[in-house]
Motif scaffolding. Structure first.
Motif, PDB file in Angstrom:
ATOM      1  N   ARG A 164       0.836  -1.202   0.000  1.00 50.94           N
ATOM      2  CA  ARG A 164       0.000   0.000   0.000  1.00 50.94           C
ATOM      3  C   ARG A 164       0.870   1.250   0.000  1.00 50.94           C
ATOM      4  NH1 ARG A 164      -4.142   1.965   4.777  1.00 50.94           N
ATOM      5  NH2 ARG A 164      -2.149   2.223   5.854  1.00 50.94           N
ATOM      6  N   TRP A 165       0.359   2.329  -0.618  1.00 50.94           N
ATOM      7  CA  TRP A 165       1.064   3.611  -0.632  1.00 50.94           C
ATOM      8  C   TRP A 165       0.052   4.753  -0.722  1.00 50.94           C
ATOM      9  CZ3 TRP A 165       1.544  -0.068  -4.572  1.00 50.94           C
ATOM     10  CH2 TRP A 165       0.880   0.214  -5.768  1.00 50.94           C
ATOM     11  N   PRO A 166       0.429   5.959  -0.286  1.00 52.81           N
ATOM     12  CA  PRO A 166      -0.459   7.115  -0.401  1.00 52.81           C
ATOM     13  C   PRO A 166      -0.353   7.739  -1.789  1.00 52.81           C
ATOM     14  CG  PRO A 166       1.515   7.746   0.775  1.00 52.81           C
ATOM     15  CD  PRO A 166       1.641   6.266   0.509  1.00 52.81           C
ATOM     16  N   ALA A 167      -1.466   8.210  -2.327  1.00 52.17           N
ATOM     17  CA  ALA A 167      -1.479   8.763  -3.686  1.00 52.17           C
ATOM     18  C   ALA A 167      -0.673  10.051  -3.805  1.00 52.17           C
ATOM     19  CB  ALA A 167      -2.921   9.023  -4.123  1.00 52.17           C
ATOM     20  N   LYS A 168      -0.681  10.882  -2.762  1.00 48.99           N
ATOM     21  CA  LYS A 168       0.062  12.146  -2.758  1.00 48.99           C
ATOM     22  C   LYS A 168      -0.249  13.017  -3.971  1.00 48.99           C
ATOM     23  CE  LYS A 168       1.808  12.911   0.227  1.00 48.99           C
ATOM     24  NZ  LYS A 168       1.110  13.336   1.501  1.00 48.99           N
ATOM     25  N   ASN A 169      -1.521  13.070  -4.352  1.00 35.35           N
ATOM     26  CA  ASN A 169      -2.016  13.919  -5.444  1.00 35.35           C
ATOM     27  C   ASN A 169      -1.554  13.463  -6.834  1.00 35.35           C
ATOM     28  OD1 ASN A 169      -3.217  15.901  -3.568  1.00 35.35           O
ATOM     29  ND2 ASN A 169      -1.088  16.417  -3.108  1.00 35.35           N
ATOM     30  N   HIS A 170      -0.977  12.272  -6.960  1.00 37.98           N
ATOM     31  CA  HIS A 170      -0.454  11.819  -8.252  1.00 37.98           C
ATOM     32  C   HIS A 170      -1.249  10.673  -8.870  1.00 37.98           C
ATOM     33  CE1 HIS A 170       2.914  14.515  -8.020  1.00 37.98           C
ATOM     34  NE2 HIS A 170       3.254  14.051  -6.836  1.00 37.98           N
ATOM     35  N   ALA A 171      -2.430  10.398  -8.329  1.00 38.17           N
ATOM     36  CA  ALA A 171      -3.273   9.352  -8.920  1.00 38.17           C
ATOM     37  C   ALA A 171      -4.479   9.981  -9.603  1.00 38.17           C
ATOM     38  CB  ALA A 171      -3.719   8.360  -7.851  1.00 38.17           C
ATOM     39  N   VAL A 172      -4.326  11.217 -10.051  1.00 43.28           N
ATOM     40  CA  VAL A 172      -5.414  11.954 -10.689  1.00 43.28           C
ATOM     41  C   VAL A 172      -5.417  11.701 -12.194  1.00 43.28           C
ATOM     42  CG1 VAL A 172      -5.554  13.726  -8.913  1.00 43.28           C
ATOM     43  CG2 VAL A 172      -3.907  13.980 -10.759  1.00 43.28           C
ATOM     44  N   LYS A 173      -6.527  12.051 -12.834  1.00 37.61           N
ATOM     45  CA  LYS A 173      -6.734  11.716 -14.246  1.00 37.61           C
ATOM     46  C   LYS A 173      -5.702  12.334 -15.174  1.00 37.61           C
ATOM     47  CE  LYS A 173     -11.729  10.900 -13.967  1.00 37.61           C
ATOM     48  NZ  LYS A 173     -13.072  11.333 -14.447  1.00 37.61           N
ATOM     49  N   ASN A 174      -5.237  13.539 -14.854  1.00 41.54           N
ATOM     50  CA  ASN A 174      -4.338  14.226 -15.789  1.00 41.54           C
ATOM     51  C   ASN A 174      -2.872  13.810 -15.644  1.00 41.54           C
ATOM     52  OD1 ASN A 174      -3.854  15.433 -13.339  1.00 41.54           O
ATOM     53  ND2 ASN A 174      -3.777  17.523 -14.117  1.00 41.54           N
ATOM     54  N   GLU A 175      -2.584  12.813 -14.792  1.00 43.05           N
ATOM     55  CA  GLU A 175      -1.212  12.326 -14.668  1.00 43.05           C
ATOM     56  C   GLU A 175      -1.093  10.915 -15.235  1.00 43.05           C
ATOM     57  OE1 GLU A 175       1.396  12.939 -11.549  1.00 43.05           O
ATOM     58  OE2 GLU A 175       0.385  14.704 -10.720  1.00 43.05           O
ATOM     59  N   LYS A 176      -0.027  10.687 -15.973  1.00 45.47           N
ATOM     60  CA  LYS A 176       0.210   9.376 -16.575  1.00 45.47           C
ATOM     61  C   LYS A 176       0.614   8.369 -15.514  1.00 45.47           C
ATOM     62  CE  LYS A 176       2.969   7.109 -20.171  1.00 45.47           C
ATOM     63  NZ  LYS A 176       4.023   7.303 -21.210  1.00 45.47           N
ATOM     64  N   ASP A 177       0.072   7.174 -15.618  1.00 37.24           N
ATOM     65  CA  ASP A 177       0.428   6.094 -14.693  1.00 37.24           C
ATOM     66  C   ASP A 177       1.606   5.320 -15.284  1.00 37.24           C
ATOM     67  OD1 ASP A 177       0.614   3.928 -13.008  1.00 37.24           O
ATOM     68  OD2 ASP A 177      -1.535   3.550 -12.921  1.00 37.24           O
ATOM     69  N   ARG A 178       2.799   5.613 -14.785  1.00 40.14           N
ATOM     70  CA  ARG A 178       4.001   4.955 -15.295  1.00 40.14           C
ATOM     71  C   ARG A 178       4.309   3.655 -14.549  1.00 40.14           C
ATOM     72  NH1 ARG A 178       7.204   8.710 -18.332  1.00 40.14           N
ATOM     73  NH2 ARG A 178       6.169  10.730 -18.396  1.00 40.14           N
ATOM     74  N   GLY A 179       3.564   3.404 -13.487  1.00 40.02           N
ATOM     75  CA  GLY A 179       3.678   2.130 -12.802  1.00 40.02           C
ATOM     76  C   GLY A 179       4.623   2.088 -11.624  1.00 40.02           C
ATOM     77  N   VAL A 180       4.435   1.046 -10.832  1.00 36.75           N
ATOM     78  CA  VAL A 180       5.296   0.724  -9.690  1.00 36.75           C
ATOM     79  C   VAL A 180       5.958  -0.609  -9.986  1.00 36.75           C
ATOM     80  CG1 VAL A 180       5.316   0.029  -7.270  1.00 36.75           C
ATOM     81  CG2 VAL A 180       3.943   1.993  -7.975  1.00 36.75           C
ATOM     82  N   PHE A 181       7.265  -0.676  -9.830  1.00 38.76           N
ATOM     83  CA  PHE A 181       8.020  -1.885 -10.125  1.00 38.76           C
ATOM     84  C   PHE A 181       8.476  -2.538  -8.819  1.00 38.76           C
ATOM     85  CE2 PHE A 181       8.199   0.873 -13.736  1.00 38.76           C
ATOM     86  CZ  PHE A 181       8.101   0.031 -14.845  1.00 38.76           C
ATOM     87  N   ILE A 182       8.205  -3.825  -8.698  1.00 43.41           N
ATOM     88  CA  ILE A 182       8.629  -4.598  -7.529  1.00 43.41           C
ATOM     89  C   ILE A 182       9.800  -5.482  -7.944  1.00 43.41           C
ATOM     90  CG2 ILE A 182       7.961  -6.259  -5.757  1.00 43.41           C
ATOM     91  CD1 ILE A 182       6.444  -3.611  -5.549  1.00 43.41           C
ATOM     92  N   SER A 183      10.922  -5.313  -7.266  1.00 35.83           N
ATOM     93  CA  SER A 183      12.122  -6.116  -7.571  1.00 35.83           C
ATOM     94  C   SER A 183      12.482  -6.989  -6.379  1.00 35.83           C
ATOM     95  CB  SER A 183      13.308  -5.216  -7.925  1.00 35.83           C
ATOM     96  OG  SER A 183      13.066  -4.503  -9.114  1.00 35.83           O
TER      97      SER A 183
END
Length: 247
Positions: A129-148
């Motif tokens: 889980r993580w907080p959106a911090k205003n970056h999960a809005v429609k006008n921002e591209k979802d570049r993804g989260v990578f788990i290594s």
């Protein structure tokens, strides 16, 4: 203090708050999130509970969810493209973040004022889980989260160039439980499986989010992989169909 000066101070504080909101960046909050109903996805406290945390996560600080960007030290760590240090050491990076380097012994990063270390078995589903911090809005591209996750137990933190070849899942950053009117504290998350070939031992795992081109934020934790039972291991949490758990 004059009325004019009072208004100026209030306006300055308001502008500072808006700038802080605009520049707020994310981190991994919980690294072993379990849904109360395995068939129902949810990232708010009414939907699940945390059983594992990132390194040195201050669970006793009573800081509200999503507010650790204003703490000292804050949790968001932006890598510096000049060295791409894999886990924040509190010194390097464009935003140094908190110290998430490997501890010796590993237990020093968990327990007491810090959260519990995550554990599971090969094949188990793990949710982060993580907080959106205003970056999960429609006008921002979802570049993804990578788990290594390295292929074998780790004795030191791998370099970023090596972790780039150890990606086991790509998650949608914008997979959130929306909070009306609050895009800052909206909780988001995703699930991935511990690869079935991972042997018992302790592994370093990295959460890495790309906000803009070559602008990366990371969180690190240790995952204790226990020996598999003779019966087929059960997932500790459901993984909704809309989550991307592999590459």
């Amino acid at each position: 203090m004059s009325a004019v000066r009072t208004k100026f101070v209030i306006l300055a504080a308001a502008l500072a708050f808006l700038v802080a909101m605009a520049e707020a960046h994310s981190w991994a909050d919980c690294v072993d999130w379990r849904f109360k109903d395995p068939k129902k996805e949810g990232w708010s406290t009414k939907d699940g509970e945390c059983f594992g945390w990132a390194r040195k996560f201050p669970v006793t600080s009573k800081t509200p969810f999503g507010d650790l960007d204003s703490a000292s030290p804050n949790r968001h760590y932006q890598q510096n493209p000049k060295d791409f240090t894999s886990c924040s050491d509190g010194k390097h990076g464009r935003e140094p973040g908190a110290d998430e380097t490997r501890q010796n012994p590993i237990s020093k990063a968990y327990g007491g004022r810090y959260g519990t270390m995550a554990s599971g078995k090969a094949g188990d589903m793990m949710c982060v889980r993580w907080p959106a911090k205003n970056h999960a809005v429609k006008n921002e591209k979802d570049r993804g989260v990578f788990i290594s996750m390295p292929p074998s137990p780790t004795t030191s933190d791998p370099k970023q160039k090596d972790l780039d070849d150890m990606v086991i899942a790509k998650l949608s950053y914008k997979n959130c439980s929306n909070i009306s009117g609050d895009t800052d504290h909206t909780p988001c998350g995703g699930c991935f499986k511990i690869p079935s070939d991972r042997k018992p031992g302790t592994y370093m795992v990295q959460w890495r989010w790309e906000l803009n081109d070559n602008e990366w934020y990371t969180s690190c934790w240790d995952l204790k992989v226990d020996a598999a039972t003779k019966t087929k291991p059960k997932s500790k949490a459901g993984c909704p169909a809309n989550l991307e758990t592999g590459l």
